[in-house]
Design a protein around this motif. Structure first.
Motif, PDB file in Angstrom:
ATOM      1  N   GLN A  73       0.845  -1.188   0.000  1.00 59.95           N
ATOM      2  CA  GLN A  73       0.000   0.000   0.000  1.00 59.95           C
ATOM      3  C   GLN A  73       0.881   1.237   0.000  1.00 59.95           C
ATOM      4  N   LYS A  74       0.307   2.313  -0.520  1.00 61.68           N
ATOM      5  CA  LYS A  74       1.023   3.584  -0.631  1.00 61.68           C
ATOM      6  C   LYS A  74       0.381   4.588   0.315  1.00 61.68           C
ATOM      7  N   GLU A  75       1.229   5.366   0.977  1.00 60.35           N
ATOM      8  CA  GLU A  75       0.751   6.452   1.836  1.00 60.35           C
ATOM      9  C   GLU A  75       1.436   7.735   1.434  1.00 60.35           C
ATOM     10  N   GLN A  76       0.699   8.816   1.516  1.00 59.47           N
ATOM     11  CA  GLN A  76       1.263  10.130   1.228  1.00 59.47           C
ATOM     12  C   GLN A  76       1.712  10.767   2.536  1.00 59.47           C
ATOM     13  N   VAL A  77       2.937  11.292   2.547  1.00 57.44           N
ATOM     14  CA  VAL A  77       3.463  12.003   3.709  1.00 57.44           C
ATOM     15  C   VAL A  77       3.651  13.463   3.292  1.00 57.44           C
ATOM     16  N   HIS A  86       5.757   9.853  -1.176  1.00 58.60           N
ATOM     17  CA  HIS A  86       5.044   8.615  -0.893  1.00 58.60           C
ATOM     18  C   HIS A  86       5.959   7.595  -0.224  1.00 58.60           C
ATOM     19  N   TYR A  88       5.815   3.300   1.161  1.00 55.89           N
ATOM     20  CA  TYR A  88       5.139   2.043   0.864  1.00 55.89           C
ATOM     21  C   TYR A  88       5.340   1.065   2.007  1.00 55.89           C
ATOM     22  N   HIS A  89       4.313   0.265   2.259  1.00 61.70           N
ATOM     23  CA  HIS A  89       4.383  -0.764   3.290  1.00 61.70           C
ATOM     24  C   HIS A  89       3.552  -1.953   2.841  1.00 61.70           C
ATOM     25  N   THR A  91       0.737  -4.823   2.684  1.00 53.34           N
ATOM     26  CA  THR A  91      -0.660  -4.978   3.083  1.00 53.34           C
ATOM     27  C   THR A  91      -0.712  -6.033   4.186  1.00 53.34           C
TER      28      THR A  91
END
Length: 130
Positions: A73-77, A86, A88-89, A91
């Motif tokens: 999954q991608k997260e915006q910081v 972005h 990533y970690h 799922t």
């Protein structure tokens, strides 16, 4: 990569082999997934590229394949002064396993249907024994 199901079944597979078998992912994709799974916090594409020893563009393509198959999954910081990046970690493993189980169940149902069709088609054309 094996061509036939019997070849897959005769191989000594590990759980990461499911990434390749079910989703067609590559060796690099498995390495990136392991890297993200081993990391204590989400990583940027640059950090991933450095860890796996590949160019940023190569690591990015692998990340995109993993994203599209739902393994990461991608997260915006956001920066305080504006802008973002972005990270990533992986799922949740239970969610990944549930998704793979659904794919396997769908495949099993489809193969069962095709086997029934095979049986019917060739039963009709088989010579009658007397």
């Amino acid at each position: 990569m094996p061509e036939a199901m019997t070849e897959y079944l005769s191989q000594d597979m590990h759980c990461e082999g499911l990434l390749e078998c079910i989703h067609g992912l590559k060796e690099l994709d498995k390495e990136v997934f392991r890297t993200l799974s081993d990391a204590e916090e989400p990583l940027t594409v640059d950090e991933i590229a450095e860890t796996v020893g590949r160019e940023r563009s190569t690591a990015y393509r692998s990340v995109q394949r993993l994203l599209s198959s739902g393994f990461i999954q991608k997260e915006q910081v956001n920066y305080d002064q504006g802008g973002y990046y972005h990270v990533y970690h992986p799922t949740d493993p239970d969610q990944i396993a549930d998704d793979m189980q659904r794919v396997l169940n769908d495949w099993y149902a489809k193969m069962g249907q095709l086997i029934s069709e095979f049986r019917e088609q060739y039963r009709e054309s088989a010579p009658v024994e007397q």
